[in-house]
Design a protein around this motif. Sequence first.
Motif, short mmCIF file in Angstrom:
data_model
loop_
_atom_site.label_atom_id
_atom_site.label_comp_id
_atom_site.label_asym_id
_atom_site.label_seq_id
_atom_site.Cartn_x
_atom_site.Cartn_y
_atom_site.Cartn_z
N MET A 1 47.64 -35.42 -68.43
CA MET A 1 47.64 -36.88 -68.59
C MET A 1 48.61 -37.47 -67.58
O MET A 1 49.76 -37.04 -67.52
CB MET A 1 48.08 -37.23 -70.02
CG MET A 1 48.06 -38.71 -70.35
SD MET A 1 48.80 -39.03 -71.98
CE MET A 1 47.83 -37.96 -73.05
N ASN A 2 48.16 -38.43 -66.78
CA ASN A 2 49.11 -39.00 -65.82
C ASN A 2 50.12 -39.89 -66.52
O ASN A 2 49.91 -40.38 -67.63
CB ASN A 2 48.39 -39.73 -64.68
CG ASN A 2 47.74 -41.03 -65.12
OD1 ASN A 2 48.40 -41.92 -65.64
ND2 ASN A 2 46.44 -41.14 -64.90
N GLY A 3 51.26 -40.08 -65.86
CA GLY A 3 52.36 -40.81 -66.48
C GLY A 3 52.06 -42.25 -66.79
O GLY A 3 52.69 -42.84 -67.67
N ILE A 4 51.10 -42.85 -66.08
CA ILE A 4 50.75 -44.25 -66.34
C ILE A 4 50.01 -44.36 -67.67
O ILE A 4 50.34 -45.21 -68.51
CB ILE A 4 49.91 -44.81 -65.18
CG1 ILE A 4 50.77 -44.85 -63.90
CG2 ILE A 4 49.39 -46.21 -65.52
CD1 ILE A 4 50.01 -45.17 -62.65
N CYS A 5 49.02 -43.50 -67.89
CA CYS A 5 48.32 -43.49 -69.18
C CYS A 5 49.28 -43.15 -70.31
O CYS A 5 49.21 -43.73 -71.40
CB CYS A 5 47.17 -42.48 -69.15
SG CYS A 5 45.82 -42.94 -68.05
N LEU A 6 50.17 -42.20 -70.05
CA LEU A 6 51.14 -41.80 -71.06
C LEU A 6 52.04 -42.97 -71.43
O LEU A 6 52.35 -43.18 -72.61
CB LEU A 6 51.98 -40.63 -70.56
CG LEU A 6 53.11 -40.15 -71.47
CD1 LEU A 6 52.57 -39.72 -72.82
CD2 LEU A 6 53.88 -39.00 -70.80
N GLU B 1 50.56 -34.71 -74.26
CA GLU B 1 50.43 -34.51 -75.70
C GLU B 1 51.74 -34.11 -76.34
O GLU B 1 52.11 -34.60 -77.41
CB GLU B 1 49.35 -33.46 -75.98
CG GLU B 1 47.93 -33.94 -75.77
CD GLU B 1 47.57 -35.12 -76.66
OE1 GLU B 1 48.06 -35.17 -77.82
OE2 GLU B 1 46.81 -35.99 -76.21
N GLN B 2 52.45 -33.21 -75.68
CA GLN B 2 53.76 -32.79 -76.21
C GLN B 2 54.72 -33.97 -76.25
O GLN B 2 55.49 -34.13 -77.20
CB GLN B 2 54.33 -31.67 -75.34
CG GLN B 2 55.64 -31.10 -75.87
CD GLN B 2 56.22 -30.04 -74.94
OE1 GLN B 2 55.92 -30.02 -73.74
NE2 GLN B 2 57.04 -29.17 -75.49
N THR B 3 54.65 -34.81 -75.23
CA THR B 3 55.53 -35.98 -75.17
C THR B 3 55.28 -36.91 -76.35
O THR B 3 56.23 -37.38 -77.00
CB THR B 3 55.29 -36.74 -73.86
OG1 THR B 3 55.59 -35.89 -72.75
CG2 THR B 3 56.18 -37.98 -73.79
N LEU B 4 54.02 -37.20 -76.64
CA LEU B 4 53.68 -38.12 -77.73
C LEU B 4 54.19 -37.59 -79.07
O LEU B 4 54.71 -38.35 -79.89
CB LEU B 4 52.18 -38.36 -77.77
CG LEU B 4 51.60 -39.12 -76.56
CD1 LEU B 4 50.08 -39.09 -76.59
CD2 LEU B 4 52.10 -40.56 -76.55
N GLN B 5 54.04 -36.29 -79.28
CA GLN B 5 54.49 -35.70 -80.54
C GLN B 5 56.01 -35.75 -80.66
O GLN B 5 56.56 -36.14 -81.70
CB GLN B 5 54.00 -34.26 -80.64
CG GLN B 5 52.49 -34.12 -80.75
CD GLN B 5 52.04 -32.67 -80.68
OE1 GLN B 5 52.85 -31.76 -80.64
NE2 GLN B 5 50.74 -32.47 -80.64
N MET B 6 56.70 -35.37 -79.58
CA MET B 6 58.16 -35.31 -79.63
C MET B 6 58.79 -36.69 -79.68
O MET B 6 59.81 -36.88 -80.35
CB MET B 6 58.68 -34.52 -78.43
CG MET B 6 58.31 -33.05 -78.44
SD MET B 6 59.07 -32.17 -77.05
CE MET B 6 60.82 -32.33 -77.44
N ALA B 7 58.20 -37.64 -78.98
CA ALA B 7 58.78 -38.99 -78.94
C ALA B 7 58.82 -39.61 -80.33
O ALA B 7 59.79 -40.28 -80.70
CB ALA B 7 57.99 -39.88 -77.99
#
Length: 213
Positions: free
Chosen positions: A69-74, A46-52
């Motif tokens: 969340m695994n890296g594949i779904c991310l 979730e943090q990744t999606l917001q920051m990206a």
Amino acid sequence: MIFAKAAPYRIRLMLVDDHPLVRDGLRARLGAVEQIDVVGEAGSGEQTLQMAEQLLPDLMLVDIGMKDMNGICLTELLLARLPSIRVLILSMYDNAEYVISAMHAGAKGYVLKDAGSHEIIAAINAVAAGGTFYSAAVADVLLAQPFPEYSLTEREREVLILLAKGLSNKAIAQQLEISVRTVETHRLSIRRKLGIDSAAGLVKYALEQRWLN
């Protein structure tokens, strides 16, 4: 294995791993490389999606085994929202299921965590430049699951190799001096002959045939 031209002069890189010590080590090593700017880091999906969406990095170095969340779904979610970002998986897992799933999700490379820093840097440069990168052990995993032999024309073979290297239809058309529509026709023929309709499958097939160095 590396399939790429020289990387862009500056690479805006974001680190994604749920272990702070891993991120610290990566930031210290990669931040010292002249052409790499570590613009952010995240410890969850979730943090990744917001920051990206705020940082818009060129490349994401993503771990597979995260808690929320695994890296594949991310990877799938990232590319659905920000298709111009390129994703490089950095993982401790080398089994075929993870590797092929990551490639299906849109990752352009897969490097193992026990790789040396020089290999990780080479992978970043290759993927940022528009190519692909797979650790030798990862390539061996793909080769262990061979496709049956089918007959492709020489032009179809050329198109398949360029597709496996990550080139777009337009780039392939320019390189081979043919039309984009002709490239699309060759892709359709390759799919019909081999039953392959994914980047993961094309890379695996090309590796098995020893068409990629």
